[in-house]
Write a protein that holds these residues in place. Structure first.
Motif, short mmCIF file in Angstrom:
data_model
loop_
_atom_site.label_atom_id
_atom_site.label_comp_id
_atom_site.label_asym_id
_atom_site.label_seq_id
_atom_site.Cartn_x
_atom_site.Cartn_y
_atom_site.Cartn_z
N THR A 158 43.18 3.38 -50.09
CA THR A 158 43.94 2.16 -49.79
C THR A 158 44.28 1.43 -51.08
N ILE A 159 43.35 1.37 -52.00
CA ILE A 159 43.60 0.75 -53.30
C ILE A 159 44.76 1.46 -54.00
N ARG A 202 55.46 1.68 -46.83
CA ARG A 202 54.96 2.16 -45.52
C ARG A 202 53.55 2.75 -45.67
N ARG A 203 53.35 3.52 -46.75
CA ARG A 203 52.01 4.09 -46.98
C ARG A 203 50.97 2.98 -47.17
N ALA A 204 51.33 1.96 -47.93
CA ALA A 204 50.40 0.84 -48.17
C ALA A 204 50.10 0.11 -46.87
N CYS A 234 44.47 -7.55 -46.98
CA CYS A 234 45.04 -6.30 -46.45
C CYS A 234 45.94 -6.57 -45.25
N GLN A 235 45.56 -7.52 -44.42
CA GLN A 235 46.39 -7.85 -43.26
C GLN A 235 47.75 -8.38 -43.72
N VAL A 236 47.74 -9.29 -44.68
CA VAL A 236 49.00 -9.84 -45.17
C VAL A 236 49.79 -8.76 -45.90
N ALA A 237 49.12 -7.94 -46.70
CA ALA A 237 49.80 -6.87 -47.42
C ALA A 237 50.49 -5.91 -46.45
N ALA A 238 49.84 -5.60 -45.35
CA ALA A 238 50.43 -4.69 -44.36
C ALA A 238 51.70 -5.31 -43.77
N ALA A 260 45.73 -7.50 -52.93
CA ALA A 260 44.89 -6.76 -51.98
C ALA A 260 44.06 -5.71 -52.72
N ALA A 261 44.70 -5.00 -53.64
CA ALA A 261 43.97 -3.99 -54.42
C ALA A 261 42.84 -4.64 -55.23
#
Length: 109
Positions: free
Chosen positions: A6-7, A97-99, A65-69, A50-51
């Motif tokens: 994910t990072i 999309r992958r992130a 991560c929620q906001v990044a998605a 997020a990373a």
């Protein structure tokens, strides 16, 4: 999905968005429109954040991560609209999309 994946996905989205901003400014036209540039910059920043949260094992990483998605999905959609004309934006959409997918999987775990 390991947190390291994910990072990596977030870091790749950060890079793709940042490079797409420069590309858009150099190319001009639709890829240089302010709304897209702003979204690319937002996406780059939130994925980097997020990373960073995940790298330092923050207990709050699920929030970034929620906001990044969410931002990554919006950015991918915007890039996809121009992807047939611009390979850089197509690659950016794929990275975003992958992130987004990776972040959502991380939130669920």
């Amino acid at each position: 999905m390991p947190l390291s994946d994910t990072i990596d996905a977030c870091e790749q989205a950060h890079r793709a968005c940042t490079e797409s901003v420069i590309h858009g400014m150099q190319q001009g036209g639709p890829s240089a429109e302010w709304e897209l540039i702003q979204l690319l910059l937002d996406c780059a920043d939130i994925n980097e954040t997020a990373a960073d949260f995940m790298l330092r094992s923050s207990r709050l990483h699920h929030l970034t991560c929620q906001v990044a998605a969410e931002v990554s999905d919006k950015c991918a959609s915007a890039c996809e609209k121009l992807a047939s004309e611009d390979v850089r934006l197509k690659e950016c959409a794929q990275a975003c999309r992958r992130a987004a997918t990776a972040c959502r999987k991380t939130i669920k775990n």
